[in-house]
Design an enzyme around this catalytic site. Sequence first.
Site, PDB file in Angstrom:
ATOM      1  N   TYR A   1       0.820  -1.212   0.000  1.00 48.80           N
ATOM      2  CA  TYR A   1       0.000   0.000   0.000  1.00 48.80           C
ATOM      3  C   TYR A   1       0.859   1.269   0.000  1.00 48.80           C
ATOM      4  O   TYR A   1       0.356   2.358  -0.248  1.00 48.80           O
ATOM      5  CB  TYR A   1      -0.949   0.037   1.213  1.00 48.80           C
ATOM      6  CG  TYR A   1      -2.018  -1.041   1.208  1.00 48.80           C
ATOM      7  CD1 TYR A   1      -2.255  -1.820   0.079  1.00 48.80           C
ATOM      8  CD2 TYR A   1      -2.794  -1.278   2.327  1.00 48.80           C
ATOM      9  CE1 TYR A   1      -3.219  -2.806   0.072  1.00 48.80           C
ATOM     10  CE2 TYR A   1      -3.774  -2.267   2.326  1.00 48.80           C
ATOM     11  CZ  TYR A   1      -3.973  -3.031   1.196  1.00 48.80           C
ATOM     12  OH  TYR A   1      -4.934  -4.008   1.200  1.00 48.80           O
TER      13      TYR A   1
ATOM     14  N   LYS B   1       3.456 -15.236   2.406  1.00 44.47           N
ATOM     15  CA  LYS B   1       3.393 -15.985   1.144  1.00 44.47           C
ATOM     16  C   LYS B   1       4.840 -16.281   0.755  1.00 44.47           C
ATOM     17  O   LYS B   1       5.333 -15.866  -0.308  1.00 44.47           O
ATOM     18  CB  LYS B   1       2.657 -15.120   0.101  1.00 44.47           C
ATOM     19  CG  LYS B   1       2.347 -15.833  -1.203  1.00 44.47           C
ATOM     20  CD  LYS B   1       1.208 -16.837  -1.094  1.00 44.47           C
ATOM     21  CE  LYS B   1       0.993 -17.559  -2.404  1.00 44.47           C
ATOM     22  NZ  LYS B   1       0.095 -18.715  -2.273  1.00 44.47           N
TER      23      LYS B   1
ATOM     24  N   ASP C   1      -3.012 -18.152   1.842  1.00 47.14           N
ATOM     25  CA  ASP C   1      -4.177 -18.840   1.264  1.00 47.14           C
ATOM     26  C   ASP C   1      -4.702 -19.907   2.215  1.00 47.14           C
ATOM     27  O   ASP C   1      -5.913 -20.061   2.416  1.00 47.14           O
ATOM     28  CB  ASP C   1      -3.855 -19.419  -0.124  1.00 47.14           C
ATOM     29  CG  ASP C   1      -2.441 -19.958  -0.245  1.00 47.14           C
ATOM     30  OD1 ASP C   1      -1.629 -19.710   0.669  1.00 47.14           O
ATOM     31  OD2 ASP C   1      -2.136 -20.641  -1.232  1.00 47.14           O
TER      32      ASP C   1
ATOM     33  N   ASP D   1      -5.272  -6.743   6.102  1.00 45.07           N
ATOM     34  CA  ASP D   1      -6.484  -6.015   5.715  1.00 45.07           C
ATOM     35  C   ASP D   1      -7.603  -7.029   5.454  1.00 45.07           C
ATOM     36  O   ASP D   1      -8.732  -6.903   5.948  1.00 45.07           O
ATOM     37  CB  ASP D   1      -6.153  -5.222   4.438  1.00 45.07           C
ATOM     38  CG  ASP D   1      -7.208  -4.196   4.093  1.00 45.07           C
ATOM     39  OD1 ASP D   1      -8.180  -4.072   4.862  1.00 45.07           O
ATOM     40  OD2 ASP D   1      -7.064  -3.531   3.057  1.00 45.07           O
TER      41      ASP D   1
ATOM     42  N   ASP E   1     -10.885  -8.487   8.282  1.00 48.83           N
ATOM     43  CA  ASP E   1     -12.312  -8.414   7.942  1.00 48.83           C
ATOM     44  C   ASP E   1     -12.943  -9.807   7.981  1.00 48.83           C
ATOM     45  O   ASP E   1     -14.071  -9.969   8.433  1.00 48.83           O
ATOM     46  CB  ASP E   1     -12.513  -7.811   6.543  1.00 48.83           C
ATOM     47  CG  ASP E   1     -12.653  -6.295   6.612  1.00 48.83           C
ATOM     48  OD1 ASP E   1     -12.313  -5.726   7.673  1.00 48.83           O
ATOM     49  OD2 ASP E   1     -13.098  -5.695   5.623  1.00 48.83           O
TER      50      ASP E   1
END
Length: 356
Positions: A138, A186, A218, A242, A246
């Site tokens: 980001y 990852k 994943d 992020d 959620d």
Amino acid sequence: MSFKIAVLAGDGIGPEVTAEAVKVLQATGVAFEFENALIGGIAYDQKGHPLPPETLDLCKQSDAVLLGAVGGPKWDNVQPASMRPEVGALLPLRSELNLYANVRPAKTLKPLLQASPLKGAAGMIDLVVMRELTGGIYFGQPRERRDGGKTAVDTCVYSRHEVERIALQAFAIARTRRREIVSVDKANVLETSRLWREVVTELGAKNPDVKVTHMLIDNCAMQLIRNPQQFDVILTENMFGDILSDEASMITGSLGLLPSASLSDPKDGRLFGLYEPIHGSAPDIAGQQRANPLAAILSAAMMLQYTFSDLGNAQRIEDAVEKTLQEGIRTADIFEKGTKLVSTKEMGDAIIQRMT
Ligand code: NAD
């Protein structure tokens, strides 16, 4: 000696829910000094900027910050876009205050268990997602369009220092819980993830009282649905965090009730942080005393726990919230047949009455 709290109520339901959080903090008996400042759309209207310099100064001079919410349709089309409340206030506030560790507990409140999309006991979770907030894809440069717009580039960058400082905060938080960290990355593909894993592994070896394991993003997204109880502290980088935070919030079934903290380095021996509900300014119900103040009140409890190391009062508030819900007291968003409907202010009063 008193502690100074900057109160940034903001827009929409922000002032209503923040007022209840302040009331609850006052009810703890701890000597707090509250100072209000403008942020968001209201600050843009009154001062010409969503984050006026005096608001930022107040935050820097305070021990902690309590934030309501910012934004609303009135300011959605403000130009330039950098002056919109979410962009012009929240992002610079995070970077100016160096709030690099976002802490989002996802804990199912027993009386609301039926709201979880995972049926029965599977929905009963108590975990914390620790998300790196100021680095990664980001923020990495370059971020641009090439070939006349036909190609887009984002860059993911992490330094050893950035990984170390959030990992150390995760160890500290794990020590107040089950002492288990799952570090999510990852590493089978990304170089930044390999660095992340290397640093967390090294710190794990130096902090053997906390169990550290690694999981690919994943797999973690899947495990959160398959068996969320296996997690205590999930430590991860900005974008993965992020998404996972959620996902974890959704399992509790009460998105509107969840608090959060964004932490920086310790200041004068205390962990400096900004505390806010994860919900927005809910313009559809603003000014009607219909908002649920529990996310703001639980954010205040997090402030007591993390910045002031006052676990006793934090627990008092959490217990009072659970007891209030157990007794069937509800704001409109969580109301169901057979429960008692109360206003924002009445919910705040109910919590205080039950803070034994
Ligand atoms: P929202 O969270 O404000 O509202 C979504 C829905 O949930 C609405 O129906 C609302 O009434 C309800 N809701 C939210 N909080 C509630 C509460 N405490 N009690 C009862 N009901 C509640 O999300 P949105 O509608 O997408 O965004 C509204 C505005 O808030 C936008 O301008 C958005 O940019 C802003 N926003 C701000 C923040 C922040 O300040 N950190 C976060 C998210 C959204």
